[in-house]
Design an enzyme around this catalytic site. Structure first.
Site, short mmCIF file in Angstrom:
data_model
loop_
_atom_site.label_atom_id
_atom_site.label_comp_id
_atom_site.label_asym_id
_atom_site.label_seq_id
_atom_site.Cartn_x
_atom_site.Cartn_y
_atom_site.Cartn_z
N ASP A 143 40.85 53.45 46.29
CA ASP A 143 39.53 53.89 45.85
C ASP A 143 39.58 55.16 45.00
O ASP A 143 38.69 55.39 44.17
CB ASP A 143 38.61 54.12 47.06
CG ASP A 143 38.15 52.81 47.69
OD1 ASP A 143 38.33 51.76 47.05
OD2 ASP A 143 37.62 52.84 48.82
N HIS A 148 41.83 55.77 42.71
CA HIS A 148 42.05 55.28 41.34
C HIS A 148 40.76 54.70 40.75
O HIS A 148 40.48 54.88 39.56
CB HIS A 148 43.13 54.20 41.33
CG HIS A 148 44.50 54.69 41.70
ND1 HIS A 148 45.10 54.35 42.89
CD2 HIS A 148 45.38 55.48 41.04
CE1 HIS A 148 46.29 54.91 42.95
NE2 HIS A 148 46.49 55.60 41.84
#
Length: 283
Positions: free
Chosen positions: A35, A37
């Protein structure tokens, strides 16, 4: 979503985007996406017409061969996540495509000072590998902006300096750390933790926050603060690796002129080396 693996095809697409006058954002990654990224991707989408995500496990930035060998490769799952996020282009080259003659004789980019201090001192060659691959991606993708997470604080500072020194016409966007509900900074390396270690892991952020509280309360005996923090980490089940309190703008030691401090913490928990940081305004 286009998935491109070769340099000629990438160049072809970038030329097309340039001719169309598109604003391009790059999100460089090594895959195994989480998450955190996705937060970078969302930031890129908000700032550009087209988002390019690179997925490349860069051998030049690993100082230990065993770390490179065990780094998770999850390209299919990564592409599924990026497709749901409506990313435009994924660049996922092979090592041979990026380093056709290997890494030993490959031209490299080095950022003096920043590449060998702090994290760079304990991981020789790591930041040289980072600056080399990032500069190569900048040349290939020619982005208008590039998004990086603030969790890798020194890396972000290094890239900002490289961009300034090399004259890249690219806006570097730092994206705040994304944390789990218990405070643990999201990281691909969290996947190395056992279930029991995962319960211990939030202790890293608790120690980090304790240091921040002391600085905000006016404590300035940094050696004592660091010593106590290292002891607290060890008592919680970590192996304290490095704790630094530095000027957030220069990464040099705190001086009477420092306006902001950054606390940088690295600790081992089992086979995972976890890093985190927190900025503090100095009164």
């Amino acid at each position: 979503m286009l998935i491109i693996e070769t340099l000629p095809l990438l160049r072809q697409q970038i030329r097309r985007l340039r001719m169309e006058g598109k604003r391009v954002a790059l999100v460089p990654t090594m895959g195994n996406l989480h998450d955190g990224h996705m937060k970078l991707v969302d930031e890129a989408k908000a700032r550009a017409d087209v988002v390019v995500v690179s997925i490349f496990v860069n051998p030049m930035q690993f100082d230990r061969p065993e770390d490179l060998a065990r780094y998770p490769r999850t390209l299919q799952e990564d592409c599924e996540k990026l497709n749901k996020r409506k990313v435009d282009l994924v660049f996922a080259p092979s090592v041979k495509e990026i380093y056709p003659n290997g890494t030993e004789t490959h031209t490299y980019v080095d950022v003096p000072g920043l590449s060998t201090m702090l994290e760079g001192a304990s991981r020789p060659g790591h930041f040289r590998g980072v600056s080399t691959i990032v500069s190569k991606l900048f040349n290939l993708v020619q982005p208008d902006i590039a998004c990086f997470g603030e969790k890798d604080f020194q890396q972000l500072a290094l890239i900002r300096k490289m961009v300034a020194d090399m004259g890249f016409d690219i806006e570097i966007v730092g994206v705040p750390i994304m944390r789990a509900k218990d405070g643990l900074a999201l990281s691909s390396r969290n996947g190395y933790l056992t279930a029991e270690q995962r319960k211990i892991a939030p202790g890293l952020y608790k120690v980090l926050s304790s240091i921040a509280d002391k600085l905000q309360a006016g404590e300035r005996d940094l050696d004592e603060i660091i010593a106590i923090a290292g002891q607290e980490l060890n008592e919680k089940g970590f192996r304290s690796d490095d704790i630094q309190i530095r000027d957030a703008d220069t990464l040099l030691e705190i001086s009477e002129n420092s306006k902001r401090a950054v606390i940088l913490v690295a600790a081992w928990l089992g086979d995972a080396r976890l890093i985190d940081n927190k900025m503090v305004e100095l009164a």
